[in-house]
Structures are given as structure tokens and as C-alpha cells.
Design an enzyme around this catalytic site. Structure first.
Site, mmCIF file in Angstrom:
data_model
loop_
_atom_site.group_PDB
_atom_site.id
_atom_site.type_symbol
_atom_site.label_atom_id
_atom_site.label_comp_id
_atom_site.label_asym_id
_atom_site.label_seq_id
_atom_site.Cartn_x
_atom_site.Cartn_y
_atom_site.Cartn_z
ATOM 1 N N GLU A 135 -4.040 8.759 -9.522
ATOM 2 C CA GLU A 135 -5.223 8.719 -8.644
ATOM 3 C C GLU A 135 -6.376 9.542 -9.213
ATOM 4 O O GLU A 135 -7.537 9.304 -8.885
ATOM 5 C CB GLU A 135 -4.847 9.186 -7.224
ATOM 6 C CG GLU A 135 -5.910 8.807 -6.210
ATOM 7 C CD GLU A 135 -5.520 9.093 -4.766
ATOM 8 O OE1 GLU A 135 -4.314 9.102 -4.448
ATOM 9 O OE2 GLU A 135 -6.449 9.303 -3.955
ATOM 10 N N GLY A 152 0.303 18.069 -13.466
ATOM 11 C CA GLY A 152 0.594 17.321 -12.239
ATOM 12 C C GLY A 152 1.999 16.758 -12.277
ATOM 13 O O GLY A 152 2.399 16.113 -13.256
ATOM 14 N N HIS A 204 -8.758 4.591 5.331
ATOM 15 C CA HIS A 204 -7.634 3.799 5.844
ATOM 16 C C HIS A 204 -7.930 3.459 7.295
ATOM 17 O O HIS A 204 -8.372 4.332 8.056
ATOM 18 C CB HIS A 204 -6.334 4.593 5.728
ATOM 19 C CG HIS A 204 -5.113 3.733 5.836
ATOM 20 N ND1 HIS A 204 -4.725 3.159 7.028
ATOM 21 C CD2 HIS A 204 -4.217 3.333 4.906
ATOM 22 C CE1 HIS A 204 -3.621 2.443 6.811
ATOM 23 N NE2 HIS A 204 -3.305 2.528 5.531
ATOM 24 N N SER A 207 -1.348 1.376 -5.507
ATOM 25 C CA SER A 207 -1.550 2.688 -6.103
ATOM 26 C C SER A 207 -0.248 3.267 -6.629
ATOM 27 O O SER A 207 -0.189 3.798 -7.742
ATOM 28 C CB SER A 207 -2.169 3.622 -5.076
ATOM 29 O OG SER A 207 -2.189 4.909 -5.592
ATOM 30 N N LEU A 208 0.812 3.149 -5.825
ATOM 31 C CA LEU A 208 2.120 3.574 -6.333
ATOM 32 C C LEU A 208 2.414 2.798 -7.614
ATOM 33 O O LEU A 208 2.896 3.351 -8.605
ATOM 34 C CB LEU A 208 3.214 3.302 -5.291
ATOM 35 C CG LEU A 208 3.196 4.191 -4.045
ATOM 36 C CD1 LEU A 208 4.296 3.759 -3.072
ATOM 37 C CD2 LEU A 208 3.377 5.662 -4.403
ATOM 38 N N HIS A 212 -8.679 8.087 2.747
ATOM 39 C CA HIS A 212 -7.309 7.854 2.303
ATOM 40 C C HIS A 212 -7.117 7.870 0.793
ATOM 41 O O HIS A 212 -6.089 8.299 0.306
ATOM 42 C CB HIS A 212 -6.850 6.503 2.851
ATOM 43 C CG HIS A 212 -5.435 6.161 2.515
ATOM 44 N ND1 HIS A 212 -4.371 6.967 2.872
ATOM 45 C CD2 HIS A 212 -4.886 5.110 1.847
ATOM 46 C CE1 HIS A 212 -3.234 6.417 2.451
ATOM 47 N NE2 HIS A 212 -3.531 5.298 1.816
ATOM 48 N N ARG A 232 -8.386 -3.283 3.515
ATOM 49 C CA ARG A 232 -8.657 -2.068 4.281
ATOM 50 C C ARG A 232 -10.127 -1.822 4.570
ATOM 51 O O ARG A 232 -10.477 -1.329 5.644
ATOM 52 C CB ARG A 232 -8.110 -0.866 3.509
ATOM 53 C CG ARG A 232 -6.617 -0.881 3.529
ATOM 54 C CD ARG A 232 -6.044 0.220 2.704
ATOM 55 N NE ARG A 232 -4.602 0.139 2.812
ATOM 56 C CZ ARG A 232 -3.763 0.890 2.126
ATOM 57 N NH1 ARG A 232 -4.233 1.781 1.267
ATOM 58 N NH2 ARG A 232 -2.471 0.757 2.292
HETATM 59 C C1 LIG Z 1 -0.184 9.454 3.294
HETATM 60 C C2 LIG Z 1 -0.311 8.544 2.108
HETATM 61 C C3 LIG Z 1 0.419 7.362 2.051
HETATM 62 C C4 LIG Z 1 0.291 6.516 0.963
HETATM 63 N N1 LIG Z 1 1.029 5.345 0.937
HETATM 64 C C5 LIG Z 1 0.939 4.539 -0.139
HETATM 65 C C6 LIG Z 1 1.731 3.352 -0.215
HETATM 66 O O1 LIG Z 1 2.539 3.046 0.664
HETATM 67 N N2 LIG Z 1 1.577 2.563 -1.300
HETATM 68 C C7 LIG Z 1 0.731 2.868 -2.326
HETATM 69 O O2 LIG Z 1 0.660 2.114 -3.293
HETATM 70 N N3 LIG Z 1 -0.006 4.002 -2.290
HETATM 71 C C8 LIG Z 1 0.085 4.840 -1.228
HETATM 72 N N4 LIG Z 1 -0.659 5.985 -1.193
HETATM 73 C C9 LIG Z 1 -1.412 6.378 -2.387
HETATM 74 C C10 LIG Z 1 -0.458 6.956 -3.438
HETATM 75 O O3 LIG Z 1 0.620 7.592 -2.815
HETATM 76 C C11 LIG Z 1 -1.168 7.975 -4.332
HETATM 77 O O4 LIG Z 1 -2.371 7.445 -4.819
HETATM 78 C C12 LIG Z 1 -0.301 8.331 -5.541
HETATM 79 O O5 LIG Z 1 1.005 8.682 -5.128
HETATM 80 C C13 LIG Z 1 -0.940 9.453 -6.335
HETATM 81 O O6 LIG Z 1 -0.030 9.891 -7.306
HETATM 82 P P1 LIG Z 1 -0.480 10.937 -8.399
HETATM 83 O O7 LIG Z 1 0.736 11.237 -9.207
HETATM 84 O O8 LIG Z 1 -1.681 10.447 -9.095
HETATM 85 O O9 LIG Z 1 -0.926 12.237 -7.579
HETATM 86 P P2 LIG Z 1 -0.130 13.208 -6.562
HETATM 87 O O10 LIG Z 1 1.131 12.643 -6.081
HETATM 88 O O11 LIG Z 1 -1.136 13.650 -5.564
HETATM 89 O O12 LIG Z 1 0.250 14.445 -7.493
HETATM 90 C C14 LIG Z 1 -0.720 15.341 -7.965
HETATM 91 C C15 LIG Z 1 -0.017 16.448 -8.725
HETATM 92 O O13 LIG Z 1 -1.015 17.256 -9.349
HETATM 93 C C16 LIG Z 1 -0.695 18.620 -9.203
HETATM 94 N N5 LIG Z 1 -1.944 19.382 -9.220
HETATM 95 C C17 LIG Z 1 -3.062 19.201 -8.480
HETATM 96 N N6 LIG Z 1 -3.987 20.117 -8.810
HETATM 97 C C18 LIG Z 1 -3.447 20.885 -9.794
HETATM 98 C C19 LIG Z 1 -3.909 21.995 -10.556
HETATM 99 N N7 LIG Z 1 -5.130 22.498 -10.400
HETATM 100 N N8 LIG Z 1 -3.063 22.548 -11.449
HETATM 101 C C20 LIG Z 1 -1.805 22.060 -11.626
HETATM 102 N N9 LIG Z 1 -1.341 20.995 -10.946
HETATM 103 C C21 LIG Z 1 -2.148 20.418 -10.056
HETATM 104 C C22 LIG Z 1 0.065 18.717 -7.896
HETATM 105 O O14 LIG Z 1 0.916 19.840 -7.921
HETATM 106 C C23 LIG Z 1 0.823 17.388 -7.871
HETATM 107 O O15 LIG Z 1 2.070 17.555 -8.500
HETATM 108 C C24 LIG Z 1 -0.562 6.845 -0.103
HETATM 109 C C25 LIG Z 1 -1.285 8.023 -0.062
HETATM 110 C C26 LIG Z 1 -1.187 8.851 1.046
HETATM 111 C C27 LIG Z 1 -2.043 10.083 1.080
#
Ligand SMILES: Cc1cc2nc3c(=O)[nH]c(=O)nc-3n(C[C@H](O)[C@H](O)[C@H](O)COP(=O)(O)OP(=O)(O)OC[C@H]3O[C@@H](n4cnc5c(N)ncnc54)[C@H](O)[C@@H]3O)c2cc1C
Length: 568
Positions: free
Chosen positions: A367, A10, A233, A383-384, A343, A277
């Protein structure tokens, strides 16, 4: 076979931040990602990232303790308080680190990082970069990763974790561009694959967020924690369910029903539109259910008109663009039609504060994981923050694990080799199966079941129906048809493999929701409306078995803040 000491699955914020944490400690690590890192869902985050910097004129005596209390209360007391303390205490230093790495945060006129209020927060503490916070953070962290020379394999879909004698030793991935199945040997693996929002049709998530990493861990015996806790959301654009940031309400936007009432007065008189929320989403849904949607339709209005062109253009330019392009509405002149939509996945892979799972060498963060800092309901902006604080922490702890393990390289390689061969055989069987079940129709059925029954308001009858229908889909999967037997960029094959993941995770969520006979945070049972701490102040653990999910429970870490009634 490719081999690295540590592999991170990821390239979103959690994965990249973990990789930087490990690379800083001199560990040979690589990121394997389905999409190019900057296309990860993290880049879509809008509203902000929390830290008690105290820069806002209304910040009072904000501090990590106050941030922690808001988070525990917001979680409806299901959040683990040890993890929440780490989140809130490390937040300010991590924000300044991001600033020094080059994140262009919005600023107050005195030059300090600007902060805005988000739901459930006593003080305004969300730092932001207009309404594109995730985009700027992701690019900053990606550039940092590139500057460290990190190896990134993109357009690889990881399919399986390889476990040998109770230890994670690598993974099996499908190289979309090359069209091959590849083995990766590793001393340790961190899963950072994001949430599982696309189990739902009405979701703000990227289409790839189906919970692949969660399912991979689930299949090798790691429990999924709290899968019934799904955040809806309050404000997603009617029609497409694109997110309309909480930042809109943070800047002063308000909600109106068909009678032009600011109905939040009835549900949360003190916090109004900035209640957490779960509460705002339920209030909107109740207005709609009771016939006060606009023109009898399933949406209400989010009104920003009184903010005026300059505030909207300066602080919410992305929202204005989205409304113009996807709904033909300019929020400077018209109210925005919104409804609740899926969301965020509060649940995920059960991990410790160091990201460790019950399998040696297998870690998870972001996440995809459940620490749990969000408990039954996540606050906006946390979450960020979790991806950054715990990304760094888990990257460092996996690096320390790698540093102290001694392993037999030949043994690891042969285990990975065997797993690749077994996966090739599984694909061959799938391609040669003269089956007829249409995987796309089945996928729509999964999302329809989740949208209809595992939603804002839940009932026993609805959840029983969801479980029964998902079990039926589980059985029918054996007869699923794969039409395209090709290898390069075979998206048909990916969709068929994803369907398997989706059914597993949807079933875990529905079974856990049916079992939990109380209402807490985002899990609202119309037949058990009260929170029940005596019986249900505990985390769910879902284990995968051939007969379906087996449910167990474990205690919540409650030390500093004792459960109280939530009032907003
Ligand atoms: C529209 C939106 C707005 C948001 N706004 C906010 C905000 O303002 N503030 C806040 O705190 N949170 C916010 N969130 C929540 C927050 O953005 C996310 O929870 C957080 O960014 C998730 O980060 P992550 O690195 O865990 O996953 P992601 O950013 O989803 O990254 C997942 C990664 O896993 C990889 N991946 C997935 N499956 C596979 C696989 N099978 N093999 C290889 N790679 C794979 C993908 O390529 C990707 O690179 C928001 C979420 C959304 C949807």
C-alpha cells in the site's frame, strides 16, 4: 552498525512476501518493522483476495482477462494496464501457493476454495477465510518467513533512508526497546510500510498507518504518485469507523435510508450495493447530506437480518463480534449503523512494475507504493492480491539487483554513520528547543482538515482552505514542543516525528486534489463533476520542495482497454 544485503522496511503482507521472494534466492535479507509482523494492518483485512479461479457456481467463464477489465474499469481508467495484467494473470498461482503454505481458506462443499462476490466484479472471485482473511494470510506468510530463518528486527521505527551519490545505501532507525538510534547498511532497501489512512480521523486503518515510508521516499526526491486518490469505504461502523466488510454486501446485505428505501436503485440499478466503492460511498454520503440519514444522524443502515443466524455466524462471525462489542448491536436482530470512512491510499511511492523508484537501490511495494494497479479507485480484494503478487515480484527483483551490484563497504558504512550522527543532532535540537506548540493539538488539526475538506465530496473552496491551513501547520511545526527527552519507548518523540510526516503527506494530497479539476474514481469535485480524459487522463507526481509540493504529471499506460463511460 548492522549490515544486510537487502533490508525490507515493514512486516505486513507486502514486506514479508518480498522478504520470502528474496530469501528464496539466497540473499541475506532482514525485515525491520515498527510493530511485530503479525500486528501489521494486513491482519485486519476481512473480505477476501481476488483470483479468477472460477470456483463459484456463478463464475461463468471468469478468467484473468475479465478480472483485468473489471480492475481497469473500477480504476476509472487511471490504472496502468501493464501492471494490472500482471496482477490478474499471476493471481491464481499465488492463491494456490498460499493454500499449499497452509492458509485455511473457506471452502465449498466439494472442497474447492470458496469465492464470494465483491463490489465492481463481474463474477464472484474473492477467496476468503470467513471474514478474517488478512489474519490467516499474515500468519501463513509469517510462518513461512520464520521457517526460512529470516532476521526480523521488530519495534524499530525507521526514520530516514540514506542516499549516497544517488544510491540508497541504508537507513536510520530508532530502536524503541533499546532506546538507541541505529544505522543499517544495505545494498538495497524495500519500503513496505503500508498506507497513510491515519491522515484522517475517520479511518479504518491501524493507528500506525501514517505513511512513514512514503514520506521517507518523498524527502529523498522520489515523487508521490496520485496522492489525491483516497478511498472512502462505504460501510464503516458509525461512532468508531471500524470497517464493516464489503463481504457483508457480498453475502447479500443491503443498504437502507431513513425512508426504508434500498436507495442504491437510484445510483447503480444493475450492481446495486455491489457497485464499486467510490460510487457506493458517494451515494450513502448524498443520502445523508440530503437528510435521509437514520433519525437525521450522519449514518444509514446496513441490513443483514434476512441472512439469518447461520450465514452470519458461518461467514461473518468477526463482523457480528465487532458490532456487539463496539456498537452494542447484534446484526442478526438489528441493522448496523454505517457511514463512509477513509480506507485505502491508492496513491503512494512512484514505482515500476518491479518496484523500482527513481533512486538506485530503493524499492517499494504494497500500500505504500503506487504501481498503479488501482488507479482512481481500488476494487475490494485487489489490495491483498497486490501485496502477494508484487511482494514476490519486488523481492525477486531487489534480490537480482543486489546480486549484480558491487559496492564499497567502507563508503556505505561511513554514509550511514554520518546520517545517524545528523539524526542524533536533529533529535538533540528538538529536545532542547524551548518551543510551545502542542503536537497533539496540531495532529488533531491535520486529521480534522482532511476529514472536512479532502473527503468524499470536494470543492475548490474547501481544498483551498485545506491547503492554506496545512501550510500554516507546516510553518508552525518548527515551534513544536517535545516534552519527553528520554530514550526508551519514547512515544512522545515518535508522535512529534510522525506529525512532520503527516503534514507533508496531507499537503501533497490536498494540493494535488486542488489541481485536478475533474471527477474520477474516488476524487469527486462537486465543481467539476465529469471525468475529463482529454485533460486529465494522467498520473499526478508530487515532488517535495521547501516551498511545498511541486506537481507534475505522467501518462497512464492504456493499451488493451480504451476508456469508456463507467456504467454500473
Ligand atoms: C480494516 C481493513 C480491512 C481490509 N480488508 C481488505 C480485504 O478484505 N481485501 C483486500 O484486498 N484488502 C483489504 N484491505 C487493504 C489491505 O489489507 C492493505 O492494503 C494491505 O494489507 C497493506 O499491506 P502492506 O504490507 O502494504 O502494509 P501493512 O500491513 O499496513 O504493514 C505495514 C508494515 O510497515 C511497518 N512500518 C510502518 N511504519 C514503519 C516505520 N516507520 N518503521 C518501520 N516499520 C514501519 C509496520 O510495522 C507494518 O509491519 C483492508 C484494509 C483495512 C484497513
Amino acid at each position: 552498525m548492522r549490515s544486510h544485503a537487502l533490508i525490507i522496511v515493514g512486516g505486513g503482507l507486502a514486506g514479508l512476501r518480498a522478504a520470502i521472494g528474496a530469501a528464496d534466492r539466497g540473499v541475506d535479507c532482514a525485515v525491520v518493522s515498527l510493530v511485530h509482523p503479525v500486528r501489521s494492518h494486513s491482519g485486519a483485512a476481512q473480505g477476501g483476495i481476488n483470483a479468477s479461479l472460477g470456483n463459484h457456481p456463478d463464475a461463468g467463464d471468469d478468467d484473468p482477462q475479465s478480472h483485468a477489465f473489471d480492475t481497469v474499469k473500477g480504476s476509472d481508467y487511471l490504472g496502468d494496464q501493464d501492471a494490472i495484467r500482471i496482477l490478474c494473470e499471476e493471481a491464481p498461482a499465488r492463491i494456490y501457493e498460499l493454500e499449499h503454505w497452509g492458509t485455511p481458506f473457506s471452502r465449498f462443499s466439494d472442497g474447492r476454495i470458496a469465492q464470494r462476490p465483491l463490489g465492481g466484479a463481474t463474477y464472484p472471485r474473492a477467496c476468503y477465510a470467513a471474514d478474517k482473511t488478512g489474519h490467516y494470510l499474515l500468519h501463513t506468510v509469517y510462518e513461512r518467513a520464520v521457517s526460512l530463518g529470516l532476521r526480523i528486527y521488530d519495534e524499530y521505527s525507521v526514520q530516514e533512508i540514506v542516499v549516497d551519490e544517488g544510491r540508497c545505501v541504508g537507513l536510520v532507525a530508532y530502536d524503541l526497546k533499546g532506546g538507541t538510534i541505529e544505522g543499517f547498511a544495505a545494498e538495497a532497501v524495500i519500503l513496505a510500510t503500508g498506507g497513510s489512512g491515519r491522515l484522517y480521523g475517520r479511518s479504518t486503518s491501524a493507528l500506525i498507518n501514517i505513511g512513514a515510508g512514503v514520506a521517507m521516499a518523498y524527502r529523498v526526491g522520489v515523487p508521490v504518485k496520485d496522492p489525491e486518490f483516497v478511498q472512502f469505504h462505504p460501510t464503516t461502523l458509525y461512532g468508531t469507523n471500524i470497517l464493516i466488510s464489503e463481504g457483508c454486501r457480498g453475502e447479500g446485505g443491503y443498504l437502507l435510508n431513513s425512508e426504508q428505501e434500498r436507495f442504491m436503485e437510484r445510483y447503480a440499478p444493475q450492481f446495486m450495493e455491489l457497485a464499486p466503492r467510490d460510487l457506493v460511498a458517494r451515494s450513502i454520503q448524498q443520502e445523508i447530506n440530503e437528510g435521509r440519514g437514520i433519525d437525521g444522524q450522519p449514518y444509514v443502515h446496513l441490513d443483514l437480518r434476512h441472512l439469518g443466524m447461520s450465514v452470519i455466524q458461518d461467514r461473518l462471525p468477526g463482523i457480528r463480534d465487532l458490532c456487539i462489542h463496539f456498537a452494542g448491536i447484534d446484526p442478526v436482530e438489528q441493522p448496523i449503523p454505517i457511514q463512509p470512512g477513509q480506507h485505502y491510499s491508492m496513491g503512494g511511492i512512484d514505482v515500476t512494475c518491479e518496484g523500482a523508484t527513481c533512486i538506485e537501490g530503493l524499492f517499494a511495494v504494497g500500500e505504500a507504493a503506487c504501481l498503479s494497479v488501482h488507479g482512481a479507485n481500488r476494487l475490494g480484494g485487489n489490495s491483498l492480491l497486490e501485496t502477494i503478487v508484487f511482494g514476490a515480484r519486488v523481492g525477486e527483483s531487489a534480490a537480482a539487483f543486489v546480486g549484480k551490484t558491487k559496492s564499497d563497504g567502507n563508503r556505505i558504512e561511513s554514509a550511514v554513520d554520518n546520517a545517524v550522527r545528523a539524526f542524533e543532532a536533529k533529535l538533540k535540537a528538538l529536545i532542547e528547543n524551548p518551543a510551545t506548540e502542542n503536537p497533539y493539538a496540531m495532529r488533531s488539526q491535520v486529521t480534522e482538515i482532511m476529514d472536512s475538506h479532502v473527503q468524499v465530496f470536494r470543492t475548490r473552496e474547501g481544498l483551498e482552505e485545506a491547503v492554506a491551513r496545512l501550510r500554516e501547520l507546516r510553518a508552525r511545526y518548527a515551534g513544536v514542543r517535545l516534552r519527553n527527552g528520554g530514550r526508551v519507548f519514547n512515544l512522545d518523540m515518535l508522535r512529534v516525528l510522525e506529525l512532520d510526516v503527516m503534514i507533508d503527506l496531507a499537503l501533497a494530497s490536498a494540493v494535488a486534489a486542488l489541481a485536478r479539476e475533474e471527477s474520477r474514481g474516488a476524487h469527486f469535485r462537486a465543481d467539476f463533476k465529469a471525468r475529463d480524459d482529454a485533460n486529465w487522463l494522467k498520473h499526478t507526481l508530487a515532488y517535495r520542495t521547501e516551498e511545498g509540493p511541486r506537481i507534475a504529471y505522467k501518462p497512464v499506460v492504456v493499451d488493451q482497454f480504451q476508456p469508456q463511460e463507467r456504467k454500473y
